[in-house]
Design an enzyme around this catalytic site. Structure first.
Site, mmCIF file in Angstrom:
data_model
loop_
_atom_site.group_PDB
_atom_site.id
_atom_site.type_symbol
_atom_site.label_atom_id
_atom_site.label_comp_id
_atom_site.label_asym_id
_atom_site.label_seq_id
_atom_site.Cartn_x
_atom_site.Cartn_y
_atom_site.Cartn_z
ATOM 1 N N GLY A 77 -13.121 -15.577 -22.162
ATOM 2 C CA GLY A 77 -12.893 -14.593 -23.183
ATOM 3 C C GLY A 77 -12.891 -13.187 -22.604
ATOM 4 O O GLY A 77 -12.905 -13.104 -21.466
ATOM 5 N N CYS A 78 -12.777 -12.214 -23.563
ATOM 6 C CA CYS A 78 -12.823 -10.716 -23.278
ATOM 7 C C CYS A 78 -14.056 -10.394 -22.107
ATOM 8 O O CYS A 78 -15.241 -10.811 -22.373
ATOM 9 C CB CYS A 78 -13.056 -9.907 -24.470
ATOM 10 S SG CYS A 78 -13.122 -8.076 -24.080
ATOM 11 N N PHE A 79 -13.556 -9.968 -20.948
ATOM 12 C CA PHE A 79 -14.473 -9.581 -20.068
ATOM 13 C C PHE A 79 -15.584 -8.520 -20.322
ATOM 14 O O PHE A 79 -16.798 -8.513 -19.860
ATOM 15 C CB PHE A 79 -13.998 -9.083 -18.665
ATOM 16 C CG PHE A 79 -12.826 -8.128 -18.792
ATOM 17 C CD1 PHE A 79 -12.922 -7.190 -19.643
ATOM 18 C CD2 PHE A 79 -11.792 -8.297 -17.885
ATOM 19 C CE1 PHE A 79 -11.614 -6.181 -19.692
ATOM 20 C CE2 PHE A 79 -10.775 -7.399 -17.771
ATOM 21 C CZ PHE A 79 -10.649 -6.381 -18.638
ATOM 22 N N TRP A 80 -15.526 -7.778 -21.499
ATOM 23 C CA TRP A 80 -16.366 -6.893 -22.094
ATOM 24 C C TRP A 80 -17.860 -7.655 -22.361
ATOM 25 O O TRP A 80 -18.885 -7.350 -22.095
ATOM 26 C CB TRP A 80 -15.924 -6.257 -23.213
ATOM 27 C CG TRP A 80 -14.723 -5.037 -22.818
ATOM 28 C CD1 TRP A 80 -14.429 -4.659 -21.831
ATOM 29 C CD2 TRP A 80 -14.191 -4.598 -23.810
ATOM 30 N NE1 TRP A 80 -13.401 -3.827 -22.109
ATOM 31 C CE2 TRP A 80 -13.223 -3.794 -23.420
ATOM 32 C CE3 TRP A 80 -14.163 -4.553 -25.420
ATOM 33 C CZ2 TRP A 80 -12.267 -2.990 -24.233
ATOM 34 C CZ3 TRP A 80 -13.181 -3.613 -25.983
ATOM 35 C CH2 TRP A 80 -12.392 -2.837 -25.625
ATOM 36 N N CYS A 81 -17.467 -8.760 -23.085
ATOM 37 C CA CYS A 81 -18.867 -9.442 -23.340
ATOM 38 C C CYS A 81 -19.256 -10.546 -22.274
ATOM 39 O O CYS A 81 -20.499 -11.200 -22.528
ATOM 40 C CB CYS A 81 -18.257 -10.579 -24.522
ATOM 41 S SG CYS A 81 -18.205 -9.416 -26.042
#
Length: 277
Positions: free
Chosen positions: A104-108
């Site tokens: 998923g989103c690499f931010w998380c």
């Protein structure tokens, strides 16, 4: 922090050459650059540029490097934080390894690993696709077959690859073939990119354990692939949880709620259709 005119012109020039800059952004930046070079006051021209960029900035819709520059001219602290890409290197080949996970989103994906003992560096980036040096727009648009991922450098004396995998399985929904939680699209698929045969064996064992656990009622679709070139994401995306903590906490909270919901859903057996009489 007062911006130096020479520094600003240098950044404007680099953004104009940056392939990730959109044409509309490039037009606004070029207008500012020409105005300053023609004798316009730097402060006034940056104020005009800030006003032009503000509508897109307020919707978090500037390209990453332009977003960084916008934060800088606004004198926001996060605009002055630069990730030291040179430190993301294997400095001890005997006791250090790389691990690459897409979930998923690499931010998380950064914070859970970065706060683990034995982690040396976590880099957000793009991998698994065909295009060299892709931009965020290209990946997020699904044009390159890349996925958002994190590349982790870790000390094998303090944390094992198997332990990183155990954490990884806690962060994802391995039954979702079309993204992760609120992040939809092929660029958010869950994939384990292994570096060698040893990592492949450990990853396959871990996946088999997840399947055998009976935790999920739907098939496990997380792939295991041989690692391909990993392209670092733009500075704006690096260590996002530190630079924009309020926004990150909102995203993290939503993701955690979806993780809990998915966990409860997977504990409920699927209803089998009644046989027709």
């Amino acid at each position: 922090m007062k911006l130096d005119q020479e520094e600003v012109l240098g950044e404007l020039y680099n953004l104009l050459l940056n392939k990730g800059t959109r044409e509309w952004e490039r037009g606004q930046l070029n207008t500012t650059k020409e105005a300053v070079e023609s004798g316009g006051k730097l402060k006034e021209q940056l104020a005009i540029l800030e006003a032009q960029l503000r509508p897109l900035a307020s919707r978090n819709n500037l390209t990453p490097d332009v977003a960084d520059f916008y934060l800088k001219i606004k004198d926001e602290p996060e605009g002055h934080i630069a990730f030291d890409f040179e430190k993301h290197l294997l400095s001890d080949l005997k006791n250090q390894e790389r691990a690459i996970f897409a979930g998923g989103c690499f931010w998380c994906m950064v914070e859970p690993f970065e706060k683990r003992p034995g982690i040396i560096s976590v880099l957000s980036g793009y991998t698994g696709g065909e295009l060299a040096s892709p931009t965020y727009d290209q990946v997020s648009g699904g044009y390159t077959n890349h996925v958002e991922a994190v590349e982790i450098i870790f000390d094998t004396r303090l944390v094992s690859y198997a332990q990183l995998l155990a954490l990884y399985w806690q962060l994802i929904d391995p039954t979702d073939a079309f993204g992760q939680f609120q992040d939809r699209g092929s660029q958010y698929r869950s994939i384990i990119f292994v570096q060698n045969e040893s990592q492949k064996q450990v990853a396959e064992q871990a996946k088999a354990q997840v399947i055998a656990s009976g935790k999920y009622t739907r098939p496990i679709v997380t792939e295991i692939r041989l690692a391909s070139p990993f392209w670092p994401a733009e500075n704006y995306h690096q260590q996002f949880y530190q630079k924009q903590p309020k926004r990150y906490r909102r995203i993290k909270r939503a993701r955690q709620q979806l993780v809990r919901f998915q966990s409860l859903k997977d504990k409920v057996p699927l209803r089998k259709p009644k046989p027709k009489k």
